[in-house]
Design a protein around this motif. Sequence first.
Motif, PDB file in Angstrom:
ATOM      1  N   VAL A   1       0.816  -1.054  -0.119  1.00 31.49           N
ATOM      2  CA  VAL A   1      -0.074  -0.106  -0.076  1.00 31.49           C
ATOM      3  C   VAL A   1       0.872   1.171   0.031  1.00 31.49           C
ATOM      4  O   VAL A   1       1.880   1.275   0.639  1.00 31.49           O
ATOM      5  CB  VAL A   1      -0.992  -0.026   1.204  1.00 31.49           C
ATOM      6  N   ALA A   2       0.391   2.125  -0.649  1.00 33.47           N
ATOM      7  CA  ALA A   2       1.128   3.762  -0.650  1.00 33.47           C
ATOM      8  C   ALA A   2       1.211   4.277   0.614  1.00 33.47           C
ATOM      9  O   ALA A   2       2.204   4.850   0.904  1.00 33.47           O
ATOM     10  CB  ALA A   2       0.453   4.575  -1.692  1.00 33.47           C
ATOM     11  N   ALA A   3       0.335   3.856   1.665  1.00 31.45           N
ATOM     12  CA  ALA A   3       0.531   4.325   2.988  1.00 31.45           C
ATOM     13  C   ALA A   3       1.952   3.828   3.537  1.00 31.45           C
ATOM     14  O   ALA A   3       2.455   4.384   4.517  1.00 31.45           O
ATOM     15  CB  ALA A   3      -0.622   4.059   3.777  1.00 31.45           C
ATOM     16  N   ASP A   4       2.471   2.962   3.137  1.00 28.29           N
ATOM     17  CA  ASP A   4       3.725   2.427   3.862  1.00 28.29           C
ATOM     18  C   ASP A   4       4.989   3.282   3.168  1.00 28.29           C
ATOM     19  O   ASP A   4       5.998   3.271   3.833  1.00 28.29           O
ATOM     20  CB  ASP A   4       3.864   1.092   3.232  1.00 28.29           C
ATOM     21  N   ILE A   5       4.786   4.181   1.970  1.00 28.16           N
ATOM     22  CA  ILE A   5       5.720   5.122   1.737  1.00 28.16           C
ATOM     23  C   ILE A   5       5.098   6.487   2.037  1.00 28.16           C
ATOM     24  O   ILE A   5       4.806   6.967   0.511  1.00 28.16           O
ATOM     25  CB  ILE A   5       6.470   4.708   0.578  1.00 28.16           C
ATOM     26  N   PRO A   6       4.837   6.996   2.631  1.00 25.54           N
ATOM     27  CA  PRO A   6       4.005   8.311   2.711  1.00 25.54           C
ATOM     28  C   PRO A   6       4.678   9.577   2.332  1.00 25.54           C
ATOM     29  O   PRO A   6       4.057  10.547   1.857  1.00 25.54           O
ATOM     30  CB  PRO A   6       3.630   8.507   4.200  1.00 25.54           C
ATOM     31  N   GLU A   7       5.974   9.825   2.359  1.00 24.41           N
ATOM     32  CA  GLU A   7       6.939  10.628   2.096  1.00 24.41           C
ATOM     33  C   GLU A   7       7.644  10.372   0.964  1.00 24.41           C
ATOM     34  O   GLU A   7       8.374   9.422   0.875  1.00 24.41           O
ATOM     35  CB  GLU A   7       7.650  11.051   3.369  1.00 24.41           C
ATOM     36  N   ILE A   8       8.275  11.418   0.235  1.00 22.47           N
ATOM     37  CA  ILE A   8       9.254  11.653  -0.602  1.00 22.47           C
ATOM     38  C   ILE A   8      10.500  11.181  -0.092  1.00 22.47           C
ATOM     39  O   ILE A   8      10.850  11.570   0.802  1.00 22.47           O
ATOM     40  CB  ILE A   8       9.474  13.080  -1.354  1.00 22.47           C
ATOM     41  N   GLY A   9      10.974  10.031  -0.636  1.00 22.59           N
ATOM     42  CA  GLY A   9      12.328   9.302  -0.237  1.00 22.59           C
ATOM     43  C   GLY A   9      11.904   8.213   0.531  1.00 22.59           C
ATOM     44  O   GLY A   9      12.889   7.334   0.627  1.00 22.59           O
ATOM     45  N   ASP A  10      10.880   7.826   0.882  1.00 16.30           N
ATOM     46  CA  ASP A  10      10.594   6.659   1.507  1.00 16.30           C
ATOM     47  C   ASP A  10      10.827   5.460   0.889  1.00 16.30           C
ATOM     48  O   ASP A  10      10.144   5.379  -0.558  1.00 16.30           O
ATOM     49  CB  ASP A  10       9.184   6.744   2.155  1.00 16.30           C
ATOM     50  N   ALA A  11      11.265   4.555   1.258  1.00 19.45           N
ATOM     51  CA  ALA A  11      11.766   3.333   0.519  1.00 19.45           C
ATOM     52  C   ALA A  11      11.460   2.014   1.463  1.00 19.45           C
ATOM     53  O   ALA A  11      11.770   1.974   2.703  1.00 19.45           O
ATOM     54  CB  ALA A  11      13.005   3.071  -0.166  1.00 19.45           C
ATOM     55  N   VAL A  12      10.741   1.008   0.640  1.00 16.40           N
ATOM     56  CA  VAL A  12      10.163  -0.077   1.278  1.00 16.40           C
ATOM     57  C   VAL A  12      10.717  -1.417   0.820  1.00 16.40           C
ATOM     58  O   VAL A  12       9.918  -1.477  -0.414  1.00 16.40           O
ATOM     59  CB  VAL A  12       8.795  -0.303   2.087  1.00 16.40           C
ATOM     60  N   PRO A  13      11.656  -2.570   1.095  1.00 15.80           N
ATOM     61  CA  PRO A  13      11.865  -3.516   0.387  1.00 15.80           C
ATOM     62  C   PRO A  13      10.799  -4.669   0.475  1.00 15.80           C
ATOM     63  O   PRO A  13      10.285  -4.847   1.830  1.00 15.80           O
ATOM     64  CB  PRO A  13      13.138  -3.925   0.855  1.00 15.80           C
ATOM     65  N   LEU A  14      10.409  -5.267  -0.214  1.00 13.29           N
ATOM     66  CA  LEU A  14       9.311  -6.407  -0.244  1.00 13.29           C
ATOM     67  C   LEU A  14       9.885  -7.558  -1.255  1.00 13.29           C
ATOM     68  O   LEU A  14      10.468  -7.385  -2.177  1.00 13.29           O
ATOM     69  CB  LEU A  14       8.045  -5.966  -0.616  1.00 13.29           C
TER      70      LEU A  14
ATOM     71  N   SER B   1       3.617  -0.302 -12.465  1.00 13.34           N
ATOM     72  CA  SER B   1       2.787  -0.183 -11.291  1.00 13.34           C
ATOM     73  C   SER B   1       1.872   0.866 -11.366  1.00 13.34           C
ATOM     74  O   SER B   1       1.813   1.626 -12.169  1.00 13.34           O
ATOM     75  CB  SER B   1       3.642   0.289 -10.031  1.00 13.34           C
ATOM     76  N   HIS B   2       0.838   0.797 -10.416  1.00 13.48           N
ATOM     77  CA  HIS B   2      -0.525   1.653 -10.533  1.00 13.48           C
ATOM     78  C   HIS B   2      -1.039   1.740  -8.890  1.00 13.48           C
ATOM     79  O   HIS B   2      -1.103   0.705  -8.466  1.00 13.48           O
ATOM     80  CB  HIS B   2      -1.487   1.173 -11.733  1.00 13.48           C
ATOM     81  N   VAL B   3      -1.471   3.005  -8.574  1.00 13.01           N
ATOM     82  CA  VAL B   3      -2.083   3.013  -7.282  1.00 13.01           C
ATOM     83  C   VAL B   3      -3.519   3.299  -7.345  1.00 13.01           C
ATOM     84  O   VAL B   3      -4.018   4.135  -8.051  1.00 13.01           O
ATOM     85  CB  VAL B   3      -1.443   4.149  -6.567  1.00 13.01           C
ATOM     86  N   TRP B   4      -4.331   2.261  -6.779  1.00 10.84           N
ATOM     87  CA  TRP B   4      -5.845   2.321  -6.746  1.00 10.84           C
ATOM     88  C   TRP B   4      -6.196   2.043  -5.232  1.00 10.84           C
ATOM     89  O   TRP B   4      -5.725   0.829  -5.189  1.00 10.84           O
ATOM     90  CB  TRP B   4      -6.675   1.797  -8.007  1.00 10.84           C
TER      91      TRP B   4
END
Length: 385
Positions: free
Chosen positions: A48-61, A147-150
């Motif tokens: 979910v996009a909420a896991d990277i709310p700010e510019i520069g946030d990065a999450v490995p999955l 990718s796409h966010v919805w």
Amino acid sequence: MDHVTEIDAVQRPIEQANGLPNAHYIDPAVFEEEKNALLFSGWSGLGVAADIPEIGDAVPLTFLGMPLLMVRDKSGAVRVFQNTCRHRGMILVSEPRKVEGAIRCPYHSWCYSTEGKLVSTPHVGGPGQNTHDGIDRALLGLFEIRSHVWMDVVWINVSGDAPDFEVANADLLSRWSDFDKPLFHGGPDSTFQLEINCNWKLAVENYCESYHLPWVHPGLNSYSKLEDHYHIEKADTYAGQGTYVYRQLTDDHGQTFPDFSGISDKWDTAAEYITAFPNVLLGVHRDHTFAIVLTPEGPEKTVENIHLYYASDTTDAALRAKNTTLWKEVFAEDVFVVEGMQRGRHGPKFDGGRFSPAMDGPTHLFHAWVAARIAKHRSANLAAE
């Protein structure tokens, strides 16, 4: 009955159809086949996009063994990259973090922008020489995954050749256009995870139908009875169920969450629960939504990542906690069912089962979609050979 014939049987009319063969729930080779036919070839949920709310946030999955990186780039857009350096394949980011400046490989310090461009190659031409004629940075950016966010879900198309998300899911986007507005994640108290010993498809099948409510969810069934529900079916795209008698949660003073603005009167009492094929379970109500992203971790293990959203960013914390507790209880009630069905798939005489023509339409629709995608995948492989 051989496996090909069994797959054909799944696509028959519901009155004649079998369910999917046991191998589709327990066989590692079939799991690998479905990875490509069902999950990599379409639009699957990653996070979910909420896991990277700010510019520069990065999450490995990790998605089906594939190392990926979700990033919020400098423009605020969400991007997904393969989490490997173009130099020697080193994992770039091992823990969630804020990217300050560039994504730096910890091995030889090759650096990438949050847009995926290779921007620095220290000593690549020898000590003190940061460029080399044989290294064209323009050709060595990170591999970006489409990718796409919805509904705040980050959807990915690994194969890169699916129709655009808006085309592939046009009917669902139209159906839920009332919710095409800002969604506010409830924060840490509005997200939780369930690790379940079952194949991911059983979680989909169970979510799609209301048939099990009287026995598995007696609390829900006390006010939203089986007869209050309706099927939702769109061939090749989504399936689920809805209720005509949604009841808003209240606090001790009778207060509710604020409604989404501008939604139709239908949602005064209705709520809908849909699986967007293949692996995203969504729910919409007048005052909150949720998204469940299923992460398959093998033929017999699935992680459910659950996130709750609201119409406002100023919802009451106590009421949010009460709502989270409610949904935790509801989703936990399903665990013994899907795990029981998983154990049942080891019974060699089980032939996929039968469907209730009146009650199992959404589940049969999902099975037919799986069977059709598998048949198409096999035909393409045969043609290639």
